[in-house]
Scaffold this active site. Structure first.
Site, PDB file in Angstrom:
ATOM      1  N   ARG A 204     -32.715 -96.689  -6.932  1.00 29.81           N
ATOM      2  CA  ARG A 204     -34.375 -96.334  -5.957  1.00 29.81           C
ATOM      3  C   ARG A 204     -35.732 -96.861  -6.527  1.00 29.81           C
ATOM      4  NH1 ARG A 204     -30.419 -91.782  -6.155  1.00 29.81           N
ATOM      5  NH2 ARG A 204     -29.555 -90.893  -3.805  1.00 29.81           N
ATOM      6  N   LYS A 229     -32.430 -87.751  -7.209  1.00 27.22           N
ATOM      7  CA  LYS A 229     -32.087 -87.343  -6.099  1.00 27.22           C
ATOM      8  C   LYS A 229     -31.382 -86.188  -6.046  1.00 27.22           C
ATOM      9  CE  LYS A 229     -32.484 -87.913  -0.936  1.00 27.22           C
ATOM     10  NZ  LYS A 229     -31.544 -88.942   0.341  1.00 27.22           N
ATOM     11  N   HIS A 294     -35.728-100.641  -0.795  1.00 31.10           N
ATOM     12  CA  HIS A 294     -34.542 -99.772  -0.311  1.00 31.10           C
ATOM     13  C   HIS A 294     -32.657-101.134   0.664  1.00 31.10           C
ATOM     14  CE1 HIS A 294     -33.026 -95.879  -0.950  1.00 31.10           C
ATOM     15  NE2 HIS A 294     -31.995 -96.241   0.455  1.00 31.10           N
ATOM     16  N   ARG A 297     -31.052-102.177  -2.401  1.00 30.48           N
ATOM     17  CA  ARG A 297     -30.206-101.279  -3.368  1.00 30.48           C
ATOM     18  C   ARG A 297     -28.891-101.640  -2.083  1.00 30.48           C
ATOM     19  NH1 ARG A 297     -28.919 -95.495  -5.458  1.00 30.48           N
ATOM     20  NH2 ARG A 297     -28.492 -94.315  -4.061  1.00 30.48           N
ATOM     21  N   HIS A 320     -23.984 -91.098  -5.003  1.00 28.13           N
ATOM     22  CA  HIS A 320     -23.688 -90.272  -3.829  1.00 28.13           C
ATOM     23  C   HIS A 320     -23.404 -88.940  -3.619  1.00 28.13           C
ATOM     24  CE1 HIS A 320     -24.303 -93.660  -0.698  1.00 28.13           C
ATOM     25  NE2 HIS A 320     -25.911 -92.988  -1.257  1.00 28.13           N
ATOM     26  N   TYR A 329     -20.686 -98.685   3.673  1.00 30.23           N
ATOM     27  CA  TYR A 329     -21.146 -99.841   3.501  1.00 30.23           C
ATOM     28  C   TYR A 329     -20.264-100.918   4.096  1.00 30.23           C
ATOM     29  CZ  TYR A 329     -25.241 -98.181   1.004  1.00 30.23           C
ATOM     30  OH  TYR A 329     -27.109 -97.734   0.570  1.00 30.23           O
TER      31      TYR A 329
END
Length: 347
Positions: A204, A229, A294, A297, A320, A329
């Site tokens: 990120r 995050k 982004h 990524r 995640h 994805y």
């Protein structure tokens, strides 16, 4: 710190000008404030004229129409609460601004009397009327729920505050050829290395900016991404090509603390400058898509999937919490789609 602040008009916009002793430590602290800028013509630092900044620099608030000072204090208390819960500075800023928008909408109404119907009215008469995003509405929901949990007397039933229906948007992905064009666009080794590291590790924007020299482990060929995050640490494999690029970059720039530093040694590189690095790269290519950082990524994750990497590993590499987040994805990978023959070809 000793300072003098007042409202000025600069380039047709109201700004808060701040004068203080010419000390490097103070300059470094001021530069970290949102949209803080130096005016060469006025010889002064300045930043946006907002309620938050007026409070921070002790400027009279009477000039702002219809300000409810009790609500301002409530917002300040909410910020302190979020800080004690160790939310990131970005989250504190986002939630407090969202709460401020909601409370100021009901400026003349006592906080304790605000109810669920008021929330619905805010959705209809502010968010929908102004055509604001689902993302903003979710930020308001998060802020309202957190805030009213801290209020002892309230007419709000938190469990009944609902969210907008989630949009099922596909991530934006570039081809490997497009990625190569972007990464090779810059002759500046620093700019090239920054973009290359984002793509090669699926970082990120904030993760790249907050990397320290000690986060590059050249012996184990990994990058340590700390307190990302969700307050988690994770690692990502470090490409040998990237390692060589980093060594060339280090010989020239010799950063002290952060891997990529701003103009002043030891200071963080700004998010705006990083965005500008990508913008300049796109201008040097023929890519007309509205590419953001982004996208690099997203492209990293999709290209890993297409090369056969297990989805569980991709989830770990991206940090995640849920595998469902990573599964998106699979909807943009073209590997299996390319094996499907269209019936049109048999006509």
């Amino acid at each position: 710190m000793a300072f003098e602040a007042k409202i000025i008009t600069h380039k047709s916009k109201k700004r808060i000008a701040v004068w203080y002793p010419n000390q490097q430590e103070l300059i470094t602290r001021f530069r970290k404030l949102d949209d803080a800028k130096w005016s060469a013509s006025l010889q002064v630092w300045h930043l946006p004229d907002t309620t938050e900044n007026r409070i921070k620099f002790s400027i009279e608030l009477e000039e702002i129409p219809h300000i409810n000072f009790d609500k301002i204090q409530e917002i300040e208390n909410f910020k302190k609460y979020l800080n004690t819960k160790r939310y990131s500075s970005n989250t504190v800023k986002t939630y407090s601004e969202a709460l401020q928008t909601f409370l100021m909408f009901y400026n003349d109404k006592n906080v304790k009397t605000i109810n669920n119907q008021d929330v619905v009215n805010f959705y209809n008469n502010y968010i929908l009327k102004k055509k604001l995003s689902i993302s903003f509405q979710n930020q308001v929901v998060n802020a309202i729920k957190l805030y009213f949990k801290t209020i002892k007397e309230t007419a709000i039933i938190i469990e009944k505050i609902y969210r907008p229906k989630t949009q099922k948007l596909l991530p934006n992905v570039l081809s490997k050829e497009e990625i190569k064009q972007i990464l090779n666009a810059h002759s500046n080794i620093k700019h090239k290395t920054m973009l290359s590291l984002i793509y090669s590790c699926g970082l990120r924007r904030s993760e790249l900016i907050n990397l320290k020299l000690t986060d590059i482990d050249s012996k184990r060929n990994i990058v340590i991404i700390r307190q990302t995050k969700g307050k988690k640490d994770r690692i990502a494999p470090l490409s040998l090509k990237i390692l060589e690029m980093l060594r060339d970059y280090f010989k020239i720039y010799k950063p002290i603390v952060w891997l990529f530093e701003g103009k002043e040694a030891g200071t963080l590189y700004s998010e705006q400058s990083l965005q500008s690095v990508l913008k300049q790269a796109l201008e040097k290519t023929n890519i007309k898509k509205p590419v953001s950082l982004h996208w690099l990524r997203h492209s990293y994750a999709t290209h890993l999937l297409e090369s056969g990497t297990d989805l569980r590993y991709i989830q770990e590499l991206l940090g995640h919490n849920s595998s469902r987040t990573t599964e998106i994805y699979t909807h943009v990978s073209t590997k299996n789609l390319q094996q499907i023959k269209s019936p049109f070809d048999d006509l």
